[in-house]
Design an enzyme around this catalytic site. Structure first.
Site, PDB file in Angstrom:
ATOM      1  N   CYS A 151      -5.042  10.054  34.668  1.00  0.00           N
ATOM      2  CA  CYS A 151      -4.182   9.343  35.619  1.00  0.00           C
ATOM      3  C   CYS A 151      -4.898   8.956  36.906  1.00  0.00           C
ATOM      4  O   CYS A 151      -4.375   8.155  37.687  1.00  0.00           O
ATOM      5  CB  CYS A 151      -2.943  10.171  35.943  1.00  0.00           C
ATOM      6  SG  CYS A 151      -3.286  11.675  36.901  1.00  0.00           S
ATOM      7  N   CYS A 158      -3.520  18.793  34.706  1.00  0.00           N
ATOM      8  CA  CYS A 158      -3.069  17.877  35.761  1.00  0.00           C
ATOM      9  C   CYS A 158      -1.544  17.797  35.761  1.00  0.00           C
ATOM     10  O   CYS A 158      -0.878  18.133  34.770  1.00  0.00           O
ATOM     11  CB  CYS A 158      -3.697  16.493  35.531  1.00  0.00           C
ATOM     12  SG  CYS A 158      -3.232  15.253  36.763  1.00  0.00           S
ATOM     13  N   CYS A 169       0.135  15.254  35.498  1.00  0.00           N
ATOM     14  CA  CYS A 169       0.561  14.252  34.511  1.00  0.00           C
ATOM     15  C   CYS A 169       0.652  14.849  33.116  1.00  0.00           C
ATOM     16  O   CYS A 169       1.076  14.166  32.178  1.00  0.00           O
ATOM     17  CB  CYS A 169      -0.390  13.058  34.512  1.00  0.00           C
ATOM     18  SG  CYS A 169      -2.041  13.413  33.848  1.00  0.00           S
ATOM     19  N   ASP A 217     -16.031  20.526  32.670  1.00  0.00           N
ATOM     20  CA  ASP A 217     -17.311  19.825  32.502  1.00  0.00           C
ATOM     21  C   ASP A 217     -17.150  18.520  31.723  1.00  0.00           C
ATOM     22  O   ASP A 217     -17.747  17.497  32.069  1.00  0.00           O
ATOM     23  CB  ASP A 217     -18.322  20.735  31.799  1.00  0.00           C
ATOM     24  CG  ASP A 217     -18.632  21.975  32.613  1.00  0.00           C
ATOM     25  OD1 ASP A 217     -18.609  21.874  33.858  1.00  0.00           O
ATOM     26  OD2 ASP A 217     -18.900  23.035  32.027  1.00  0.00           O
ATOM     27  N   GLU A 276     -25.331  12.613  37.810  1.00  0.00           N
ATOM     28  CA  GLU A 276     -24.736  13.136  39.035  1.00  0.00           C
ATOM     29  C   GLU A 276     -25.837  13.435  40.053  1.00  0.00           C
ATOM     30  O   GLU A 276     -26.811  14.114  39.741  1.00  0.00           O
ATOM     31  CB  GLU A 276     -23.955  14.402  38.693  1.00  0.00           C
ATOM     32  CG  GLU A 276     -23.293  15.075  39.872  1.00  0.00           C
ATOM     33  CD  GLU A 276     -22.618  16.369  39.457  1.00  0.00           C
ATOM     34  OE1 GLU A 276     -21.714  16.813  40.188  1.00  0.00           O
ATOM     35  OE2 GLU A 276     -22.994  16.937  38.426  1.00  0.00           O
ATOM     36  N   ASP A 313     -23.284  15.704  33.630  1.00  0.00           N
ATOM     37  CA  ASP A 313     -22.769  16.626  34.639  1.00  0.00           C
ATOM     38  C   ASP A 313     -23.670  17.851  34.663  1.00  0.00           C
ATOM     39  O   ASP A 313     -23.710  18.619  33.707  1.00  0.00           O
ATOM     40  CB  ASP A 313     -21.323  17.020  34.317  1.00  0.00           C
ATOM     41  CG  ASP A 313     -20.762  18.007  35.313  1.00  0.00           C
ATOM     42  OD1 ASP A 313     -20.817  17.724  36.519  1.00  0.00           O
ATOM     43  OD2 ASP A 313     -20.291  19.084  34.880  1.00  0.00           O
TER      44      ASP A 313
END
Length: 384
Positions: free
Chosen positions: A334, A353, A355, A362, A277, A194
């Protein structure tokens, strides 16, 4: 595969004068050939080929009083300048027709005397490396070379370059075999990468801190540029000030290039598979202010190109993940897309999140890139 090895060379005073003549002659021949091709296009005539241009602007031009000084340099240098013109036109037409990959190429332009100049010698010029390690070039003699390593094979061509800082380099093109490294355990050594600005790159298990070479030299560069702006145009003081600015930029570029070479080599040795990426670096570079300067300072495109080339040479798997893949917004637990979005989202380095999974921005992106890269390779399209 073909590789390029670049070494510092130290021409003496007569050789520097001879090189200046060679740079100028190659530039004149290029401009003569370009002018003829442009005139042929305006008149609707068939465009002349490189062989015809060489006969007219090299062989026959040397016999005229106006271009007799072309005889002072190697004919191969002049012929290569015309071949480069032919290649530039081929790339332009291929880009226009959509058959050339990469960014769009414009038509060739007339050359002016700039701070960076180059000429190329091919095998026809019969250049050689002497027993004492000097580079022997036609009509230039033997030049001292600062060898940092041995060439893997006999070079097919050498380009002599003078950069903006007044340094001279010899760039050799050689044929080299791929050197696959010992295979590693894929499950333990594959990594997503990344890329970013605050942190240069996030890999599996470690981060590469942004070196910020330009930022470190910003004050020194600012003083040198201020001194340049105050110097009178055409004066020796302005020439010296301009050279001082160029040397600072050259130092920054050298540090950046060395950093990228070291990091990409380490990644290639430690990783069996690399999933990178695919950022829109050109679009990011249009940003103004500190962010735009940081994008240019990172030189992420050079990092990506170097890493891809080394993976190909050393037998590592390499794949690019599409730039529209939401690696930073996707929950690796998730699969929902709930991460911070847009430029405002860059402020949030951690998020939770719905979830219940807590993510570092990162590290979560690296895991998502790794999974997506693995899927791309499994589908047989690693160049995506």
């Amino acid at each position: 595969m073909q590789l390029r090895y670049s070494f510092r060379v130290y021409p003496n005073a007569p050789q520097r004068t001879a090189l200046a003549k060679a740079f100028g002659c190659a530039r004149v021949v290029w401009n003569d050939g370009l002018r003829l091709r442009q005139d042929a296009y305006k008149q609707g005539a068939e465009r002349p080929k490189a062989a015809e241009l060489s006969k007219r602007f090299v062989t026959e031009a040397k016999k005229t009083e106006e271009r007799a000084w072309l005889s002072e340099v190697s004919a191969v240098v002049l012929q290569q300048s015309l071949r480069d013109l032919e290649t530039a036109y081929s790339n332009f037409f291929a880009s226009k027709n959509g058959t050339r990959k990469g960014p769009k190429m414009g038509p060739p332009k007339f050359k002016k005397k700039t701070s960076r100049q180059a000429i190329r010698f091919t095998a026809n010029a019969r250049f050689s490396i002497t027993e004492t390690g000097r580079l022997r070039l036609p009509k230039l003699g033997d030049m001292e070379v600062r060898w940092s390593r041995e060439l893997p094979s006999a070079p097919s061509s050498v380009t002599v370059i003078k950069d903006a800082a007044g340094r001279y380099f010899a760039s050799f093109v050689v044929e080299a075999e791929s050197k696959p490294l010992p295979e590693l355990d894929l499950d333990d050594t594959e990594t997503g990468i990344d890329l970013g600005l605050s942190t240069y790159a996030v890999l599996r298990g470690r981060k590469i801190t942004s070196p910020k070479f330009f930022r470190r030299q910003a004050k020194k560069l600012k003083r040198a540029q201020r001194k340049l702006s105050r110097a009178q145009k055409g004066s020796n003081n302005r020439r010296k000030a301009k050279l001082a600015v160029a040397k600072i930029h050259a130092r920054i570029a050298d540090q950046r290039r060395d950093f990228i070479e070291q990091e990409t080599t380490r990644i290639t040795r430690e990783s069996q598979a690399v999933y990178l990426e695919d950022l829109n670096v050109k679009g990011m570079g249009t940003a103004k202010g500190k962010r735009g300067k940081s994008v240019h300072d990172q030189s992420l495109s050079m990092f990506a190109r170097t890493l891809e080339a080394k993976c190909a040479r050393y037998g590592r798997t390499f794949a690019k993940v599409d730039r529209f893949f939401p690696s930073t917004q996707l929950c690796s637990a998730c699969g929902s897309i709930e991460g911070p979005k847009g430029l405002e989202g860059l402020k949030f380095r951690n998020w939770v999140c719905s979830c219940g999974a807590a993510h570092n921005r990162d590290e979560n992106a690296e895991l998502n890139l790794r999974r997506e890269g693995r899927r791309i390779v499994a589908e047989g399209r690693p160049d995506t």
